[in-house]
Motif scaffolding. Structure first.
Motif, PDB file in Angstrom:
ATOM      1  N   GLY A   1     -71.255   0.982  30.938  1.00 38.43           N
ATOM      2  CA  GLY A   1     -70.821   0.097  31.996  1.00 38.43           C
ATOM      3  C   GLY A   1     -71.112   0.656  33.376  1.00 38.43           C
ATOM      4  N   GLU A   2     -71.006  -0.205  34.374  1.00 38.90           N
ATOM      5  CA  GLU A   2     -71.188   0.173  35.763  1.00 38.90           C
ATOM      6  C   GLU A   2     -70.481  -0.871  36.609  1.00 38.90           C
ATOM      7  OE1 GLU A   2     -75.426  -1.388  36.990  1.00 38.90           O
ATOM      8  OE2 GLU A   2     -75.595  -0.100  35.209  1.00 38.90           O
ATOM      9  N   GLU A   3     -70.676  -0.800  37.916  1.00 39.57           N
ATOM     10  CA  GLU A   3     -69.994  -1.752  38.785  1.00 39.57           C
ATOM     11  C   GLU A   3     -70.476  -3.181  38.545  1.00 39.57           C
ATOM     12  OE1 GLU A   3     -70.385  -0.487  42.795  1.00 39.57           O
ATOM     13  OE2 GLU A   3     -69.022   1.224  42.572  1.00 39.57           O
ATOM     14  N   GLY A   4     -71.680  -3.343  38.022  1.00 39.88           N
ATOM     15  CA  GLY A   4     -72.163  -4.673  37.660  1.00 39.88           C
ATOM     16  C   GLY A   4     -71.471  -5.247  36.440  1.00 39.88           C
TER      17      GLY A   4
ATOM     18  N   TYR B   1     -55.613 -19.211  26.111  1.00 41.53           N
ATOM     19  CA  TYR B   1     -56.728 -19.542  25.228  1.00 41.53           C
ATOM     20  C   TYR B   1     -57.032 -21.029  25.294  1.00 41.53           C
ATOM     21  CZ  TYR B   1     -56.830 -14.878  23.283  1.00 41.53           C
ATOM     22  OH  TYR B   1     -56.959 -13.522  23.138  1.00 41.53           O
ATOM     23  N   SER B   2     -58.287 -21.357  25.157  1.00 47.91           N
ATOM     24  CA  SER B   2     -58.859 -22.703  25.274  1.00 47.91           C
ATOM     25  C   SER B   2     -59.010 -23.133  26.727  1.00 47.91           C
ATOM     26  CB  SER B   2     -58.025 -23.738  24.504  1.00 47.91           C
ATOM     27  OG  SER B   2     -58.000 -23.428  23.129  1.00 47.91           O
ATOM     28  N   ASP B   3     -58.607 -22.305  27.685  1.00 48.64           N
ATOM     29  CA  ASP B   3     -58.885 -22.613  29.094  1.00 48.64           C
ATOM     30  C   ASP B   3     -60.384 -22.479  29.360  1.00 48.64           C
ATOM     31  OD1 ASP B   3     -56.251 -23.036  29.532  1.00 48.64           O
ATOM     32  OD2 ASP B   3     -55.919 -21.296  30.847  1.00 48.64           O
ATOM     33  N   ARG B   4     -60.838 -23.261  30.340  1.00 44.65           N
ATOM     34  CA  ARG B   4     -62.225 -23.162  30.785  1.00 44.65           C
ATOM     35  C   ARG B   4     -62.247 -22.296  32.057  1.00 44.65           C
ATOM     36  NH1 ARG B   4     -65.563 -27.789  28.744  1.00 44.65           N
ATOM     37  NH2 ARG B   4     -64.245 -28.858  27.228  1.00 44.65           N
ATOM     38  N   VAL B   5     -63.094 -21.291  32.044  1.00 45.42           N
ATOM     39  CA  VAL B   5     -63.101 -20.315  33.136  1.00 45.42           C
ATOM     40  C   VAL B   5     -64.518 -20.112  33.635  1.00 45.42           C
ATOM     41  CG1 VAL B   5     -61.085 -19.126  32.182  1.00 45.42           C
ATOM     42  CG2 VAL B   5     -63.378 -18.335  31.586  1.00 45.42           C
ATOM     43  N   TRP B   6     -64.594 -19.624  34.870  1.00 47.19           N
ATOM     44  CA  TRP B   6     -65.831 -19.084  35.429  1.00 47.19           C
ATOM     45  C   TRP B   6     -65.691 -17.573  35.491  1.00 47.19           C
ATOM     46  CZ3 TRP B   6     -65.060 -23.133  39.751  1.00 47.19           C
ATOM     47  CH2 TRP B   6     -65.641 -24.353  39.361  1.00 47.19           C
ATOM     48  N   LEU B   7     -66.787 -16.885  35.255  1.00 42.63           N
ATOM     49  CA  LEU B   7     -66.819 -15.425  35.358  1.00 42.63           C
ATOM     50  C   LEU B   7     -67.691 -15.065  36.556  1.00 42.63           C
ATOM     51  CD1 LEU B   7     -67.191 -14.528  31.578  1.00 42.63           C
ATOM     52  CD2 LEU B   7     -65.164 -14.229  33.002  1.00 42.63           C
ATOM     53  N   GLN B   8     -67.031 -14.619  37.625  1.00 38.83           N
ATOM     54  CA  GLN B   8     -67.711 -14.331  38.886  1.00 38.83           C
ATOM     55  C   GLN B   8     -67.986 -12.840  39.006  1.00 38.83           C
ATOM     56  OE1 GLN B   8     -65.481 -15.418  42.357  1.00 38.83           O
ATOM     57  NE2 GLN B   8     -67.177 -15.043  43.782  1.00 38.83           N
ATOM     58  N   SER B   9     -69.223 -12.508  39.401  1.00 34.44           N
ATOM     59  CA  SER B   9     -69.599 -11.111  39.577  1.00 34.44           C
ATOM     60  C   SER B   9     -68.884 -10.520  40.784  1.00 34.44           C
ATOM     61  CB  SER B   9     -71.111 -10.992  39.751  1.00 34.44           C
ATOM     62  OG  SER B   9     -71.470  -9.657  40.027  1.00 34.44           O
ATOM     63  N   VAL B  10     -68.382  -9.295  40.633  1.00 31.06           N
ATOM     64  CA  VAL B  10     -67.690  -8.619  41.733  1.00 31.06           C
ATOM     65  C   VAL B  10     -68.683  -7.862  42.607  1.00 31.06           C
ATOM     66  CG1 VAL B  10     -65.944  -6.877  42.286  1.00 31.06           C
ATOM     67  CG2 VAL B  10     -65.588  -8.432  40.371  1.00 31.06           C
TER      68      VAL B  10
END
Length: 884
Positions: free
Chosen positions: A152-155, A175-184
């Motif tokens: 792993g790394e900061e990305g 669970y079953s929620d719809r999410v976005w995964l945003q890069s930090v």
């Protein structure tokens, strides 16, 4: 665990892409890529193909400050391989401390609720992290690449963002929620899927390699990347984070769970349920073939323990629950339908009708997940919903629909089938096999029998389910993936029409570069090299990460597994397939072929280090190694390793073949050529006198193959008559250049003078091997030419005492002194004492009793003088054995 439960750190989850109809999956073993396969009629509630590749764990934000500082420091030093050598040990300790701290932090956070706005890391089942890297995506020029990173790394930091308006930051993720995964790390980047340009498309005819191939139930494969176009993901549970209170209980750690790899052992006949390749006559044979939809390449059999030990990987099965949600939880007896996937072939265990459509049902294999007869129930003698534990005794049954009524079939012990009548003879508990039952396994054949399925409870057979260690199962799975890569490359090359090989190098190179074989090699290159790198590094224990220079104590379990899975056999066929399209003289003009062949021969060599079974499996390939030994691809080193301590080859070595090896050593003046000759001098620590005499006579007749050595007061110089362009090689210059660098580097990475110096070292070692076992004839011949050979006692002593010479040269000189001048055979035979009676007397009573008779091994007698010791005067007469 219900679908509405909150998500916690440490949970095992899967990421569903609802609008595409697929799961996010990864190939952690070979390519480290992340992808999504679209499946027709996708249902997020039931099992999908290769579900074990779609498992991810949620971990908290980890620290990478030390790793980032090391990376910045290495850039400042402009060292391509990292930090300076003197700093390497300290840096490794710092990195290890940071990784240990991260592991403790991840364990501490297990069970804590994940909230919107939290920063999480997504860890693959292999331990790698989903990471955004600063590369342009393959299919989308406006997106960045995502792949798996080892530590792993900061990305690897992703922020949980609610995709639905009903959720906000600070609320728990459910669970079953719809999410976005945003890069930090990277601004305005989200985890996404490139749906506009699929990697593979079955309908559009996108070319598929023999390795990267869509599952029959999937239509397209998409690339995951990071872009400004956010993609919604739905989180579904597979397994809850381990409860800290329950984890302390040892019983919890021995339960059978979904995705576990198990074996089924029948105690009645001491056999295991295996899926073996048809016509398999040796280990690994036929195991690299591409599986068909019907699994026609394998049969399911009970294999005895003795035969199973040589191919135990064929008895591994992955237990996968039909229900997708909670698919990684403990297995309940009689209440959950499961699929049994064969680990090495990827096929699923299936109930099939008997021969000619009648008689007892049989076990078969299929590639399709939803095929009829693939669902199984695990029954126990305990109450229903009993949790299956490791080493439990269970029964397997399946329920199928045949002409309306549901039929329950139980797994039963079987015997060989009558090939004429198709009838089966059942061997029931407590009964011997019928004498009239035909058997196709005669003496010397594998003790196998065909399992049957029966509706009768009294005919069912109990099996012991045992969980395989996760690390071992992962190693087998990785080797199977590597086998698919190499065998896919081999089949693609064999299916390509070989080109006409020209004798002119200027015309051959562009022709090969434009050929179909070159395009295939270019396509498979990253996968094949990554697979071979890890396979080679697994053969030995070392800190060197470069496969071509890695040396260390062999790991025999890894070496044996290479043979059993079929990787050694596949590597041999791949080498032959490559040279169908390329002349040996043109290898130097094709770096792709040269690198790949070096890795293949390095794998064969490392697999044979101190491993007799692997050496014997390569005996048939030795003629091809001889044909390739003049090319700088490592065939001579692999051949030397196969020759080493292999009496089947060395004792049958002919004079003509030995002369060819010596001629190659003379012409090439290389270390690897001498290494081949070295192996011919002894076998199993016993000298081969005929070979020693032949080699010594040849060397004395071809003195131009031996370098001229001059030992001065402050330096040792060597000149090579066969290599006049090198001139004089100074040992002091080698010492100044770096002894470890010269000896530890690959041959292609050093100059010609350094190569000649390494050749001279091995040649001096050869002189010592020629007199091994007190070969007095060879010793006298060598010492008669000691001035020219540079092995005189004074010369060797001065060389050993020269402080300006490398330690390796001084050590060789010391070894030659021992072998040529110290370890000489005894000139007078010494009688072997069996026993003697020593009579000890005091000074006052010695008289004439001053000697005694000693009986020797050859029956003769000698007179031994009695030495009186005042401390033992009172002991009297005693009997002493030999050596007393």
């Amino acid at each position: 665990m219900k679908a509405s439960k909150v998500v916690t750190f440490g949970d095992c989850v899967c990421l569903v892409v609802p609008d595409l109809g697929g799961l996010v999956a990864s190939d952690a073993h070979i390519t480290s890529t992340v992808y999504v396969d679209r499946r027709e009629g996708f249902d997020a509630t039931v099992l999908n193909h290769d579900q074990h590749r779609a498992r991810f764990f949620l971990t908290p934000k980890l620290s990478y400050s030390t790793a980032k500082a090391v990376q910045k420091h290495s850039k400042q030093q402009r060292k391509p391989d990292g930090v300076l050598p003197q700093e390497a040990a300290a840096v490794e300790r710092l990195l290890a401390d940071e990784r240990a701290s991260n592991a403790r932090e991840a364990a501490r956070a297990n069970g804590q609720v994940v909230h919107y706005g939290s920063i999480v890391q997504i860890q693959d089942a292999s331990g790698k992290f989903l990471t955004q890297v600063k590369n342009i995506s393959q299919k989308d020029a406006t997106a960045m690449e995502t792949r798996l990173s080892a530590h792993g790394e900061e990305g690897s930091w992703w922020k949980m963002v609610a995709a639905d308006a009903v959720r906000s930051d600070g609320e728990p993720v459910r669970y079953s929620d719809r999410v976005w995964l945003q890069s930090v790390k990277y601004h305005n980047c989200f985890l996404s899927v490139c749906a506009s340009s699929p990697l593979l498309d079955r309908d559009a005819g996108t070319p598929q390699s023999d390795f990267v191939r869509l599952h029959p139930g999937c239509s397209q494969r998409f690339e995951t990347n990071a872009s400004a176009r956010a993609r919604k993901f739905q989180i579904l549970p597979l397994r809850a984070a381990p409860n800290k209170k329950v984890a302390a209980d040892k019983l919890e750690q021995h339960l059978v769970r979904g995705f576990d790899v198990v074996t089924f052992h029948q105690r009645q006949n001491d056999s295991f349920l295996c899926a073996v390749a048809r016509g398999e006559g040796s280990e690994g044979a036929g195991s690299d073939e591409a599986p068909s939809d019907q699994g026609s390449g394998r049969t399911v059999e009970w294999v005895g323990r003795e035969d199973r030990d040589g191919r135990w990987q064929e008895s591994l099965w992955r237990v996968t629950k039909l229900a997708l949600q909670n698919g990684g939880e403990t297995l309940k007896a009689g209440s959950e339908a499961v699929l049994l996937q064969h680990l090495t072939s990827g096929l699923y265990l299936q109930q099939q009708p008997g021969k000619d459509g009648w008689g007892p049902s049989r076990l078969g294999l299929t590639l399709e997940v939803y095929s009829e007869g693939c669902l199984w129930m695990v029954e126990s003698d305990a109450e229903d919903s009993h949790t299956i534990a490791n080493a439990d005794c269970v029964w397997l049954r399946t329920a199928t629909v045949n002409n309306g009524p549901a039929l329950v079939s139980w797994l039963a012990s079987g015997d060989d089938m009558d090939t004429e009548g198709g009838s089966a003879h059942m061997r029931l508990p407590g009964m011997e096999a019928s004498s009239s039952a035909p058997s196709r396994h005669s003496a010397g054949q594998p003790s196998c029998c065909t399992p049957l399925l029966t509706p009768a409870l009294e005919d069912r057979v109990a099996v012991v389910v045992s969980v395989v260690e996760a690390g071992l199962a992962a190693k087998v799975e990785y080797m199977v993936d590597a086998l698919h890569v190499l065998s896919g490359l081999r089949r693609s090359l064999e299916a390509t029409t070989p080109m006409a090989i020209s004798s002119s190098s200027e015309r051959t190179r562009p022709v090969f570069d434009d050929s179909a074989a070159a395009a295939i090699l270019q396509q498979f290159r990253p996968w094949a090299e990554a697979a071979l790198q890890q396979l080679i590094c697994g053969c030995s224990r070392s800190d060197d990460s470069e496969a071509l220079t890695r040396e260390g104590p062999p790991l025999h379990d890894h070496q044996h597994l290479l043979r059993q899975v079929g990787l050694l056999d596949c590597s041999q066929h791949l080498i032959l397939a490559i040279f169908q399209h390329l002349d040996l003289s043109q290898v130097a003009f094709t770096p792709i072929v040269q690198r790949l062949c070096k890795l293949l021969y390095r794998l064969l060599r490392q697999a044979c280090v101190q491993n007799r079974e692997n050496k014997l499996s390569l005996l048939s390939f030795v003629p091809h190694m001889r044909a390739h030994r003049d090319v700088q691809i490592g065939a001579d080193l692999a051949m030397a390793e196969v020759y080493s301590e292999t009496p089947e080859i060395l004792r049958a070595l002919g004079a003509q073949e030995l002369e060819e090896l010596l001629g190659m050593m003379r012409e090439r003046q290389s270390e690897s050529a001498v290494l081949l000759v070295l192996q011919c001098c002894h076998v199993l620590d016993k000298p081969l006198r005929n070979n020693q005499d032949r080699i010594a006579e040849w060397l004395l007749a071809h003195m131009d193959a031996v370098p001229e050595i001059h030992v001065g007061e402050s330096d040792v110089t060597l000149s090579f008559p066969r290599v006049p362009e090198v001139g004089v090689v100074s040992a002091n210059a080698i010492l100044q250049q770096g002894e470890e660098e010269v000896l530890g580097s690959e041959v292609s990475g050093i100059g010609k003078a350094e190569q000649c110096f390494r050749f001279a070292l091995k040649l001096f070692e050869l002189f010592g091997r020629l007199v091994m076992g007190w070969n007095e004839g060879v010793r006298s011949k060598l010492l008669a030419r000691q001035a020219r050979l540079g092995i005189g006692l004074v010369s060797l002593q001065r060389m050993m005492a020269c402080k300006e010479a490398p330690w390796c040269l001084r050590a060789v000189a010391a070894d030659l002194i021992l072998r040529l001048y110290v370890e000489a055979p005894p000139r007078v035979p010494v009688p072997l004492l069996i026993k003697t009676r020593v009579l000890r007397f005091g000074p006052e009573s010695r008289g004439s009793r001053d000697s005694t008779t000693v009986v020797c091994a050859n029956g003769s007698t000698i007179e031994a003088q009695i030495v009186t010791d005042a401390q033992h005067a009172a002991l009297g007469a005693r009997q002493y054995p030999q050596g007393g």
